[in-house]
Design a protein around this motif. Sequence first.
Motif, mmCIF file in Angstrom:
data_model
loop_
_atom_site.group_PDB
_atom_site.id
_atom_site.type_symbol
_atom_site.label_atom_id
_atom_site.label_comp_id
_atom_site.label_asym_id
_atom_site.label_seq_id
_atom_site.Cartn_x
_atom_site.Cartn_y
_atom_site.Cartn_z
ATOM 1 N N TYR A 39 -108.297 41.307 6.046
ATOM 2 C CA TYR A 39 -107.910 41.866 7.335
ATOM 3 C C TYR A 39 -107.019 43.073 7.035
ATOM 4 O O TYR A 39 -105.932 42.921 6.475
ATOM 5 C CB TYR A 39 -107.166 40.832 8.175
ATOM 6 N N THR A 41 -105.028 46.596 8.151
ATOM 7 C CA THR A 41 -104.452 47.470 9.172
ATOM 8 C C THR A 41 -103.844 48.680 8.470
ATOM 9 O O THR A 41 -103.981 48.847 7.254
ATOM 10 C CB THR A 41 -103.379 46.740 9.990
ATOM 11 N N VAL A 207 -107.555 44.892 14.300
ATOM 12 C CA VAL A 207 -107.211 43.560 13.815
ATOM 13 C C VAL A 207 -106.058 43.015 14.657
ATOM 14 O O VAL A 207 -105.028 43.677 14.799
ATOM 15 C CB VAL A 207 -106.792 43.609 12.330
ATOM 16 N N PRO A 208 -106.208 41.821 15.245
ATOM 17 C CA PRO A 208 -105.101 41.252 16.017
ATOM 18 C C PRO A 208 -103.831 41.177 15.176
ATOM 19 O O PRO A 208 -103.859 40.806 14.001
ATOM 20 C CB PRO A 208 -105.614 39.847 16.378
ATOM 21 N N GLU A 209 -102.721 41.539 15.769
ATOM 22 C CA GLU A 209 -101.453 41.586 15.045
ATOM 23 C C GLU A 209 -101.113 40.242 14.407
ATOM 24 O O GLU A 209 -100.532 40.184 13.318
ATOM 25 C CB GLU A 209 -100.330 42.014 15.994
ATOM 26 N N ALA A 210 -101.506 39.150 15.069
ATOM 27 C CA ALA A 210 -101.191 37.818 14.554
ATOM 28 C C ALA A 210 -101.846 37.558 13.202
ATOM 29 O O ALA A 210 -101.357 36.736 12.415
ATOM 30 C CB ALA A 210 -101.629 36.756 15.557
ATOM 31 N N MET A 211 -102.957 38.247 12.896
ATOM 32 C CA MET A 211 -103.656 38.023 11.643
ATOM 33 C C MET A 211 -102.893 38.584 10.454
ATOM 34 O O MET A 211 -103.152 38.197 9.309
ATOM 35 C CB MET A 211 -105.054 38.638 11.698
#
Length: 233
Positions: A39, A41, A207-211
């Motif tokens: 993942y 970012t 990508v979701p921040e939680a990932m």
Amino acid sequence: MVACFTQPAAGQFEGTITYHSYEYSDDGEREKQDEFTLYITADRIMLQGNNKYNFMGSIETEGVLVRLDRQDFVFMTGDEEALSISKSDIISMMNMFGAGSQPSTGNEEINYEQTDESKTILGYPSDKFIFKDDEDQDTIVWMTKGVDVNWGMLAEPWGNNADDLISGGFPMDVIFKDKYFPVKVQGYKNGELVTVLEAVEISRSPVPEAMVEVPDDVQVLSFQEYLFRKMSQ
């Protein structure tokens, strides 16, 4: 218009890349070993797989979060705990077992060549590299310049001993400086295919921040706290 939809967008890559790894038996049977996803970012990289991994032979982790913005690695060790090791911690630790921290110059002794062969993998033009060693083990790596990742601290000099830890013997300048990204790796021994690691999906999407965050219910130990606990045990 068709080209706009079939060609990867330019610019720094953010999204997910999923890999499968396989081993081949003497009779050519293929067995899946692992599946893991990166993942990615702008300032973080999370690696999560089905298997557990070992770091430096003593730290078992279910996933690794590289926080470029904080200059550290977070190892998800399970049991609602994680271990944070900074770049400076790793350099200090490696220097304890090595002989200094001068910039590494070991890449030039690795025998590899870039061939004229290329093909498209998952929509990305990829070039063929061949790596050889002294034990009749050859590795073919297909790499693309279409996946431009921000490597941050990983691309910076670490010092001889830590450089070897980060590179694993691979000439990382091909990735960090030449901006190549591996999408398929084929390992051969005595001319026979024995392992394959290949990207099966490359997705450019937010990508979701939680990932790329440590969950709130996970306690993050510093490297010093981790060492103290080990000594206490």
